[in-house]
Every structure is written in structure tokens, then in C-alpha cells.
Design a protein around this motif. Structure first.
Motif, PDB file in Angstrom:
ATOM      1  N   GLY A   1      30.506  39.546  37.939  1.00  0.00           N
ATOM      2  CA  GLY A   1      30.582  39.685  39.320  1.00  0.00           C
ATOM      3  C   GLY A   1      29.395  39.616  40.226  1.00  0.00           C
ATOM      4  O   GLY A   1      29.335  39.883  41.346  1.00  0.00           O
TER       5      GLY A   1
ATOM      6  N   CYS B   1      31.679  32.876  35.744  1.00  0.00           N
ATOM      7  CA  CYS B   1      30.198  32.822  36.216  1.00  0.00           C
ATOM      8  C   CYS B   1      29.488  33.473  35.140  1.00  0.00           C
ATOM      9  O   CYS B   1      29.978  34.254  34.524  1.00  0.00           O
TER      10      CYS B   1
ATOM     11  N   CYS C   1      30.397  37.194  33.528  1.00  0.00           N
ATOM     12  CA  CYS C   1      31.602  37.673  34.245  1.00  0.00           C
ATOM     13  C   CYS C   1      32.933  37.632  33.134  1.00  0.00           C
ATOM     14  O   CYS C   1      33.251  36.590  32.654  1.00  0.00           O
TER      15      CYS C   1
ATOM     16  N   VAL D   1      35.946  38.198  33.631  1.00  0.00           N
ATOM     17  CA  VAL D   1      37.205  37.729  34.392  1.00  0.00           C
ATOM     18  C   VAL D   1      37.643  36.467  34.121  1.00  0.00           C
ATOM     19  O   VAL D   1      38.894  36.187  33.851  1.00  0.00           O
TER      20      VAL D   1
ATOM     21  N   CYS E   1      37.809  33.572  35.950  1.00  0.00           N
ATOM     22  CA  CYS E   1      39.120  33.099  37.146  1.00  0.00           C
ATOM     23  C   CYS E   1      39.220  31.576  37.394  1.00  0.00           C
ATOM     24  O   CYS E   1      40.066  31.272  38.071  1.00  0.00           O
ATOM     25  N   LYS E   2      37.922  30.933  37.091  1.00  0.00           N
ATOM     26  CA  LYS E   2      37.774  29.755  37.431  1.00  0.00           C
ATOM     27  C   LYS E   2      38.794  28.868  36.749  1.00  0.00           C
ATOM     28  O   LYS E   2      38.965  28.925  35.586  1.00  0.00           O
TER      29      LYS E   2
ATOM     30  N   CYS F   1      30.449  39.513  43.711  1.00  0.00           N
ATOM     31  CA  CYS F   1      31.967  38.516  43.877  1.00  0.00           C
ATOM     32  C   CYS F   1      32.937  39.547  44.308  1.00  0.00           C
ATOM     33  O   CYS F   1      33.229  40.901  43.961  1.00  0.00           O
TER      34      CYS F   1
ATOM     35  N   VAL G   1      35.790  41.286  42.090  1.00  0.00           N
ATOM     36  CA  VAL G   1      35.365  42.040  41.237  1.00  0.00           C
ATOM     37  C   VAL G   1      34.995  43.615  41.894  1.00  0.00           C
ATOM     38  O   VAL G   1      35.246  44.676  41.283  1.00  0.00           O
TER      39      VAL G   1
END
Ligand code: SF4
Lengths: 640, 94
Positions: free
Chosen positions: A74, A297, A300, A302, A304-305, A521, A524
């Protein structure tokens, strides 16, 4: 010795083709942290009031923070700021991806762009070196093509490119700046400013990573986040993207539909995150979408994209251009009553190819849909397009016409507010704009502090400028610990717009404002439901920079400083409380679902605005920061 | 994964059994076998509340709920036979 940042700002004068490297000291970085507050410093210091946003005197700042590029989730985000051609006020836009971390590795904390190049150019920054290169051959290219061309001609596939598409070249007032051909600094028209400077792109590559003050502390924090992700509130965001929130918004009547006339959409399940996951994400047919259909990203965990691939049917979609966020499936979807997911993905692809903000673009189209359905626009106005609610084909066609400024699209490329003024016929009643910027897909008639934030936010309606109401209302019990640390020890009555709600609004606005300066972000890091809370942000800054005395009070201060700087930028441009307006539509009741009948009340909102200004320490009547407040924040220089 | 059939602990008790139509969304779908796509019927003893249902499903975080397609913010609500319960997770941004 500086840790986490270089202490170097690159200044580029495009008119003269000249460069300068400024090396501000640690005090400067502690005062502004980077990102938006740093950008504001240069805009206030170097830009004359009254500058035309699309003329050379406008300044475009691309800024990172003191923690950008550190190995933790993030943090790879960048602020683009300039005077906005959409609103005439401050323009500010946040975006993520890989470009921000790579710009840091290329040797700079920010790039300040002035003037206008006599011909199209791109800026190439690598390992502390910089040059302007001819961009005539990529002017007019869509993002994916221009990005590939730049990588090929510079001979390095790992170069990161941030660029405008043809919409930025065509001065579409909500054109954005894009990296990776799918990450947007979308809002407030920063791409049009970049285009007006004949600057097609910034390409970066480098290996100059700033040192980290305490690598062990940073890695402990990073590992904690990775280990706790699957058990956190953002586990659904990771798997289903921001689109996971569509169902919850439908349930609570906060999914803007029919251009914000309703908060529920019958077709919501056709456009939500799980449906995207099951059908259009790359690899979904083979059950490989977790690997192929999700992107991230830099650093990251996560991911999420969304990455959409559609190979069959009328709307084929290239995964190069990512996939739509919740905002995008709403503006092109529920706002226009469209439940054709492939068409929405196509509109998203066009926006990423041509470089346009999907929020303003979709919302401007939904304004036109309402005007058409109310008989105020006819096919003669729309180049023969049928804008009946739910018409997906016209929505896709219109998106491309806007990017190219063709026919009716040329009018919509001005944004809905200018289009409504030009058309007249009472179409102003259908606007959902704040300071001229179209509202994102979060409903102020239900999450009511959003009404105040949309109104007062210096760059127009924004959903990521404070924490939304439910965490201190119905969901308070889940966040007592983090909210308690911020000074909130009791829940606030649901839908209230009282003093305590305003205190929460101001406090979380300062936090989110500081995060836009730290370029963090907001999935995050944040106040409550995010992976990391306010204490963790302090830990992050300490670990990266080595500023052992850095505390939450510093975060609040920088956040407040940035908001005051933005308000002062706007004050110089003639803005005051009189422009902190809420569109008339929001005082009319919603229809259907859980929010049926909900509307804003003028007196209640005005009272909340009074409280907001008072708590901000500004002049309540004008909404402008007082000299004492500016002095307190170390900003007296703005008015001297 | 949770046990989705909630049987009364004491079969001799006289409580009536309710059948609830359950639909879980987003990441909550993963609590059920994938082929169910988040949908199932479950049994609860009469008098069970939404809170009881959440406990049985091991959901201890913020969720949004509707009962019979009407938003329900009160988790102490008592459920009735045949109720359709939808449970969503949610974040605020995007
Ligand atoms: S949470 Fe999503 S948007 Fe935020 S940094 Fe990670 S991948 Fe990027």
C-alpha cells in the motif's frame, strides 16, 4: 542522513527545455511528508493566482512521499496536482501501481513541471539522470501502444510509463494520467493539464533505492500485514476487488442508480465483484482467475486490481487495460441502469486506452441519460444515439465519442456542468456535481457526512477524503479500539449529522489528508476497517525514516496543513463557502429499497457546515482559514 | 468451512425448527462449498436471532444484512420460518 527519500525534487521547465534539481532539507519533508502537501507547496509558491488551467502558467506536480518504494503493502502511490480544468479550483488526484516506486528508484521524490514544450515530448528519468525526448511519433497513440513504444525504443521492458492518452491531448476536462495503461490518477482533469503542456509521458527506471532506517521493524510490520490479510476486513476486497462492495451498497440503498435518483439497482448482481470473478476475470474459465485475473501495486500483498479478458461477443476486452473498479461498474452501470457487464468493461477499457476518469465520464453520460429520458435531449442532440435508461450500446459509443471529442461527445468532454449550462432546458436539475466535479458512487443522502465532505472538499466530490459514517454508527462495536485511540468512544446515532459526527468527519479527514501526502493506499491504511490502523502508520514512518519522535499528532498536523493549503489555493482563485454547494437533486427523496424517501435537509446541512468550519478553525461565514490558523500551521507565508 | 446444518442440541426439546434460506455474498461465499455459490438452506431452533445465525456461521466482523430483501440493522431480530437472509461484507472506498 535521509532515509526513505532522496531529498531531491526535479524541476522541469518545458518552455525552455531546462532542468533544475532542488534539495530541500529534512525540515521540509517533515513539514509536508510528500505527495499532495508537497505539491501544494509548489503550486502556492510558484503559480500566479488566476492562471488558466490549460495555459503554460499552470504547474503540474507529480509527487511521492517519504515512504514511497519501501517494501510493504500500500505505499506505491503518487499524487498528481495542478489547477483543475474541470473545476477551476485545486486539482488533486491519487493513483497507484508500479510507477511510483520506480520513480523513487530513478532518484527523485517529486517532479515539478512548468511551462509548455513547443512540441510533443516525453520525460525520461533514469538513475538520477533526465532528458526530454521527442514524442511526435506517439502523440495520438492509445496508452498501451505508447507504453510499448517507449519501452522498445529505450530498450528496457521494466521501464514504467506514466502518460496521457488521446483524451488528455484533446483536453477532455476529466482526462487523467495513467501508468501501466490501467492505473489512473483519474480525477480533476490532470491529464488535460499534462496534454496542454505537450508532455505525453514520463518514463522512469532506476536502482537508486533510498536506505531504510530500520529494515527489521519495516519487515516485521510488512509480515504482520501479509499474515493477517485473510482474516481482515479487506479479505473480500482482495479476492473480489472494490466491486465486492456493490452488494452491500444495494442492501443499504446506497448504490447510486438512475443518475442518483435511486439507491438500488435491479441488475446489481450482474455487475458485482463475485460475478466479475466468476465470468470476466482473466483465467476465470479455467478457474485460474486468482493467478491471472488479479493484479497488484508494487510490494502489495492485497492484489485487489482486476484484470478482465473478454474474447467473445460484441465487447472484446484486452487484459492490458485492467478491469473496472466499483466506481466504474457504478457510473457506467447502475448510474445509467446498465447491467451489461461486458459493455461496462469495454467502457473501462476505452477510458484506460484514451486516458479518462471513469467516474466523471460515466457520471456525465448518466446526466445525459436522465436528460434524454426526461425529454430534454433528443436524438438530434445526441448524434442519433438512443440514451434510454439501460442502453449499453449507446453508453459505449458515447464513451469513445467523448475521448475523441466527436459530435455530442465534444460537449460531454467539457463535463456535465458545462454541458448542462450550454444545453439549458432545465438540465441543470440533473447534475450531481460539486464544484463542477461529478460525484462518485457513495451516497450522501444515507452516509450523510459525505454530503459535507463532498461540499467542502477543495477539489470537489471525493469519497476518499474521510472515513464514511457506518464505522461510527451501526458498525461501531467492531472498531472500538481504533476509534477509541482517535478519541471516539461512543457510537453516533445512525444517519445523524450532529456535532459528534462532524468531529469524526474533521478528525478522519485530517488522517486521510495526511495519507494523501504520505501517498498511502486507503484500503491498506486507514482509521478502522483497513489492514493497518493509525498506530501502524506512525510505525511505518518511524521505521522508514528513522524519525523516532514522529507521532500521530504529526500525522494530524500534516493532514490539517494540506487541507488548509488547498482551501487557500481556492481562496486565491475566488472560492469561498459560497461554492461549497450541494446539488439540488440531493434534497429530493430517493426512490426504492432501504433508502426510499431519504433526502438531505437544507437547514441541517447548513448547520453541519457551520460546525465543520468552526471545528476546522476557519471563519465560519466565509469558510476560509483564519490568519491565526495559518500561523499555527506554519503557513503564514501563503498570504505574505 | 462451517457446518451449515444447525441441529438443535437436544432433540427432545419441543422447540420448533425453522428453515432459513441463506445467501452469502463476496468472501462469505467461501464458508460454503463452491458449487453452492453462497446459497443454502439451514435449520435453526425457534427463537433464534440474526446474532445467533452469525455466531453459527462464525462471522464476527462487520456485515450488512437483509431479511426478505429488506435491510436489517438490528442483529437481535428474531427469525421466522422461511425467512430469506442475505449477508454481505463491505468496505467503504473504491
Ligand atoms: S490494496 Fe489494491 S490498490 Fe491498494 S496498493 Fe494494494 S493492490 Fe494497490
Amino acid at each position: 542522513m535521509a532515509h526513505g527519500y532522496h531529498g531531491k525534487i526535479l524541476h522541469v521547465n518545458l518552455t525552455a527545455g531546462e532542468f533544475a534539481v532542488e534539495e530541500p532539507g529534512e525540515d521540509f519533508y517533515r513539514k509536508y511528508l510528500g505527495g499532495s502537501a508537497l505539491a501544494l507547496y509548489y503550486l502556492l509558491k510558484d503559480m500566479p493566482p488566476g492562471a488558466d488551467p490549460l495555459e503554460p502558467e499552470n504547474i503540474l506536480v507529480l509527487a511521492l512521499s517519504v515512504v514511497t518504494g519501501a517494501s510493504i503493502s500500500g505505499q506505491s502511490r503518487l499524487t498528481a496536482a495542478a489547477k483543475s480544468p474541470l473545476t477551476g479550483a485545486i486539482g488533486d488526484s491519487q493513483g497507484g501501481g508500479f510507477f511510483p516506486a520506480e520513480l523513487k528508484n530513478a532518484g527523485f521524490d517529486a517532479v515539478v513541471v512548468k511551462g509548455k514544450s513547443p512540441k510533443p515530448v516525453y520525460l525520461w528519468i533514469h538513475d538520477g539522470e533526465y532528458e526530454l525526448r521527442d514524442a511526435a511519433h506517439i502523440w495520438g497513440s492509445i496508452t498501451g501502444v505508447a507504453e510499448q513504444t517507449i519501452r522498445e525504443e529505450l530498450g528496457d521492458k521494466k521501464i514504467e510509463v506514466m502518460q496521457i492518452g488521446p483524451a488528455g491531448e484533446n483536453a477532455v476536462r476529466f482526462a487523467g494520467i495513467f501508468s501501466n495503461s490501467n492505473r489512473a490518477n483519474g480525477r480533476t482533469g490532470m491529464g488535460a493539464v499534462m496534454g496542454s503542456k505537450n508532455l505525453k509521458a514520463v518514463a522512469v527506471r532506476g536502482k537508486i533505492r533510498p536506505s531504510i532506517a530500520d529494515k527489521t521493524r519495516l519487515s516485521t510490520l510488512a509480515k504482520w500485514g501479509a499474515a493477517n490479510l485473510s482474516d481482515s476486513d479487506i479479505a473480500g476486497l482482495a479476492k473480489y476487488g472494490t466491486n465486492e462492495t456493490t452488494g452491500a451498497n444495494q442492501n443499504s440503498g446506497t448504490l447510486p442508480t438512475y443518475n442518483y435518483n435511486s439507491g438500488v439497482f435491479d441488475g446489481w448482481e450482474k455487475i458485482d465483484g463475485p460475478t466479475m470473478y466468476d465470468t470476466v476475470l482473466k483465467g476465470a474459465a479455467e478457474g485460474k482467475q486468482d493467478r491471472e485475473g488479479r493484479d497488484t501495486c508494487y510490494a502489495c500483498t492485497v492484489r485487489c486490481k482486476r484484470v478482465v479478458e473478454i474474447q467473445e461477443g460484441p465487447y472484446k476486452v484486452d487484459p492490458t487495460y485492467g478491469g473496472p473498479e466499483y466506481e466504474t461498474t457504478s457510473t457506467f452501470g447502475s448510474y445509467c441502469a446498465i447491467d451489461d457487464l461486458a459493455a461496462i468493461c469495454k467502457a473501462n477499457e476505452i477510458c484506460n486506452q484514451y486516458g479518462m476518469d471513469t467516474i466523471s465520464c460515466g457520471a456525465t453520460i448518466s446526466w445525459a441519460y436522465e436528460a434524454f429520458n426526461e425529454g430534454k435531449l433528443t436524438p438530434e442532440d445526441t448524434d442519433g444515439l438512443d440514451l434510454s435508461w439501460g442502453n449499453a450500446e449507446s453508453m459505449v459509443k458515447l464513451t469513445e465519442k467523448i475521448a475523441r471529442r466527436e459530435g455530442f461527445g465534444d460537449l460531454l468532454a467539457e463535463g456535465s456542468e458545462r454541458a448542462a449550462k450550454s444545453i439549458g432546458r432545465g438540465t441543470e436539475a440533473y447534475l450531481i456535481t460539486f464544484k463542477g466535479q461529478e460525484a462518485p458512487a457513495h451516497m450522501p443522502r444515507v452516509k450523510r457526512s459525505l454530503a459535507v465532505i463532498y461540499a467542502v472538499n477543495p477539489f470537489g466530490a471525493d469519497h476518499q477524503s474521510h472515513e464514511h459514517d457506518p464505522v461510527i454508527e451501526d458498525d461501531f462495536e467492531y472498531y472500538e479500539e481504533r476509534l477509541g485511540a482517535l478519541g471516539f468512544n461512543a457510537r453516533v446515532e445512525t444517519h445523524a449529522l450532529n456535532r459528534e459526527k462532524m468531529r469524526f468527519t474533521v478528525a478522519t479527514q485530517r488522517l486521510y489528508s495526511a495519507m494523501d501526502s504520505l501517498n498511502l493506499c486507503q484500503f491498506v491504511y486507514g482509521s478502522t476497517w483497513q489492514l493497518y490502523g493509525p498506530d501502524d502508520i506512525v510505525e511505518l514512518v518511524q521505521a522508514v525514516t528513522g524519525w523516532e519522535d514522529f507521532s500521530y499528532a504529526d500525522i494530524e498536523k500534516v493532514g490539517e496543513r494540506r487541507i488548509n493549503m488547498m482551501r487557500m489555493f481556492n481562496a486565491r482563485e475566488g472560492f469561498d463557502r459560497r461554492q461549497d454547494l450541494i446539488p439540488e437533486k440531493l434534497f429530493k427523496p430517493l426512490k426504492g429499497g432501504a433508502s426510499d424517501g431519504w433526502k438531505l435537509d437544507k437547514d441541517e446541512v447548513e448547520g453541519a457546515l457551520d460546525t465543520y468550519f468552526e471545528l476546522s478553525g476557519w471563519d465560519v461565514k466565509s469558510g476560509i482559514p483564519t490568519p491565526e490558523k495559518l500561523e499555527e500551521l506554519g503557513l503564514a507565508w501563503i498570504v505574505k | 468451512m462451517v457446518n451449515i446444518t444447525i441441529t438443535p442440541e437436544d432433540q427432545n426439546r419441543k422447540e420448533k425448527i425453522l428453515e432459513i434460506h441463506l445467501q452469502l455474498f463476496s468472501i462469505l461465499r467461501d464458508k460454503l462449498p463452491p458449487e453452492l455459490k453462497g446459497q443454502t438452506k439451514i435449520q435453526l431452533v425457534e427463537g433464534s436471532t440474526l446474532k445467533d445465525l452469525l455466531i453459527e456461521l462464525a462471522i464476527d466482523r462487520r456485515v450488512a444484512i437483509s431479511v426478505n430483501d429488506v435491510q436489517e440493522r438490528d442483529h437481535s431480530r428474531t427469525l421466522a420460518d422461511g425467512d430469506e437472509v442475505k449477508i454481505f461484507t463491505s468496505v467503504s472506498g473504491g
